[in-house]
Design a protein around this motif. Sequence first.
Motif, PDB file in Angstrom:
ATOM      1  N   UNK A  65      37.235  22.803  82.303  1.00  0.00           N
ATOM      2  CA  UNK A  65      36.931  23.667  81.088  1.00  0.00           C
ATOM      3  C   UNK A  65      38.565  23.754  80.925  1.00  0.00           C
ATOM      4  N   UNK A  66      39.279  23.260  82.088  1.00  0.00           N
ATOM      5  CA  UNK A  66      40.958  23.151  81.704  1.00  0.00           C
ATOM      6  C   UNK A  66      41.140  22.187  80.904  1.00  0.00           C
ATOM      7  N   UNK A  67      40.157  20.994  81.273  1.00  0.00           N
ATOM      8  CA  UNK A  67      40.999  19.120  80.310  1.00  0.00           C
ATOM      9  C   UNK A  67      40.399  19.794  79.031  1.00  0.00           C
ATOM     10  N   UNK A  68      39.637  20.977  78.347  1.00  0.00           N
ATOM     11  CA  UNK A  68      39.144  21.488  77.170  1.00  0.00           C
ATOM     12  C   UNK A  68      40.517  22.277  76.705  1.00  0.00           C
ATOM     13  N   UNK A  69      40.408  23.278  77.243  1.00  0.00           N
ATOM     14  CA  UNK A  69      41.181  23.831  76.733  1.00  0.00           C
ATOM     15  C   UNK A  69      42.508  23.157  76.452  1.00  0.00           C
ATOM     16  N   UNK A  70      43.239  22.195  77.198  1.00  0.00           N
ATOM     17  CA  UNK A  70      44.774  21.138  77.658  1.00  0.00           C
ATOM     18  C   UNK A  70      44.290  20.215  75.868  1.00  0.00           C
ATOM     19  N   UNK A  71      43.149  19.469  75.483  1.00  0.00           N
ATOM     20  CA  UNK A  71      42.726  18.766  74.439  1.00  0.00           C
ATOM     21  C   UNK A  71      42.836  19.844  73.182  1.00  0.00           C
ATOM     22  N   UNK A  72      42.314  20.799  73.679  1.00  0.00           N
ATOM     23  CA  UNK A  72      42.762  21.723  72.442  1.00  0.00           C
ATOM     24  C   UNK A  72      44.208  22.256  71.866  1.00  0.00           C
ATOM     25  N   UNK A  73      44.659  22.138  73.075  1.00  0.00           N
ATOM     26  CA  UNK A  73      45.966  22.514  72.340  1.00  0.00           C
ATOM     27  C   UNK A  73      46.593  21.594  72.069  1.00  0.00           C
ATOM     28  N   UNK A  75      45.882  19.106  70.471  1.00  0.00           N
ATOM     29  CA  UNK A  75      45.418  18.477  69.150  1.00  0.00           C
ATOM     30  C   UNK A  75      45.942  20.053  67.784  1.00  0.00           C
ATOM     31  N   UNK A  76      45.445  21.340  68.798  1.00  0.00           N
ATOM     32  CA  UNK A  76      46.733  22.001  67.695  1.00  0.00           C
ATOM     33  C   UNK A  76      48.021  22.077  67.645  1.00  0.00           C
ATOM     34  N   UNK A  77      48.684  21.666  68.537  1.00  0.00           N
ATOM     35  CA  UNK A  77      50.456  20.904  69.059  1.00  0.00           C
ATOM     36  C   UNK A  77      50.631  19.962  67.778  1.00  0.00           C
ATOM     37  N   UNK A  78      49.897  19.166  68.363  1.00  0.00           N
ATOM     38  CA  UNK A  78      49.943  17.749  67.196  1.00  0.00           C
ATOM     39  C   UNK A  78      49.687  17.588  66.103  1.00  0.00           C
ATOM     40  N   UNK A  79      48.770  19.038  65.281  1.00  0.00           N
ATOM     41  CA  UNK A  79      48.187  19.076  64.015  1.00  0.00           C
ATOM     42  C   UNK A  79      49.577  20.214  63.842  1.00  0.00           C
ATOM     43  N   UNK A  80      50.393  21.314  63.995  1.00  0.00           N
ATOM     44  CA  UNK A  80      51.663  21.560  63.699  1.00  0.00           C
ATOM     45  C   UNK A  80      52.577  20.799  63.338  1.00  0.00           C
ATOM     46  N   UNK A  81      52.853  19.923  64.788  1.00  0.00           N
ATOM     47  CA  UNK A  81      53.908  19.057  64.418  1.00  0.00           C
ATOM     48  C   UNK A  81      53.676  17.583  63.317  1.00  0.00           C
ATOM     49  N   UNK A  82      52.459  17.152  63.110  1.00  0.00           N
ATOM     50  CA  UNK A  82      52.524  16.709  61.586  1.00  0.00           C
ATOM     51  C   UNK A  82      52.160  17.769  60.296  1.00  0.00           C
ATOM     52  N   UNK A  83      51.970  18.744  60.724  1.00  0.00           N
ATOM     53  CA  UNK A  83      52.256  19.310  59.240  1.00  0.00           C
ATOM     54  C   UNK A  83      54.133  19.994  59.034  1.00  0.00           C
ATOM     55  N   UNK A  84      55.077  20.138  59.608  1.00  0.00           N
ATOM     56  CA  UNK A  84      55.645  20.627  60.167  1.00  0.00           C
ATOM     57  C   UNK A  84      56.508  19.252  59.598  1.00  0.00           C
TER      58      UNK A  84
END
Length: 157
Positions: A65-73, A75-84
Amino acid sequence: MEGTKKTTAAKKTALKETAKDTVKKVEKAAEPVAKKVEKAVEPVAKKVEEAAVPAAKAVKKETAKAAAKAKTVVKKTAAKAATSARAAKKEVEATVSVQFSGKSYTTQELVAIAKDVWKYDLKQKVSDLKSVELYVKPEENQAYYVINGEHTGSFFI
């Protein structure tokens, strides 16, 4: 003197044999006790194993579960970085120059003049300067400023 050495050597040999016999007797006497201890430990060891298996499974689930949450975070961070990063690339570099009466001023030059006014005329520290708003009125040969949202004034250009 030779006789003393022989008797000392004989005593040592006798002591060694006695010690070996004593060790053998202790081993024979300890053998049943060791078997009893092994028998007593077996059920406890089984109980520990039985308790450890569900605990290990629970730990695996929580880790997954923790690994899945970390992957989600991530991915979200990478998406935000790519958008910015895309937004940063889309910004156009602009230079504004005001020309009048044979004079020309860029925004950088006007901001530098406003900083000088802040430092020398208003006797403030440059590090305290947070924002500068400039309004240029070429017909009056003046630039009006608002520094840090509270200090207002003007200077001739």
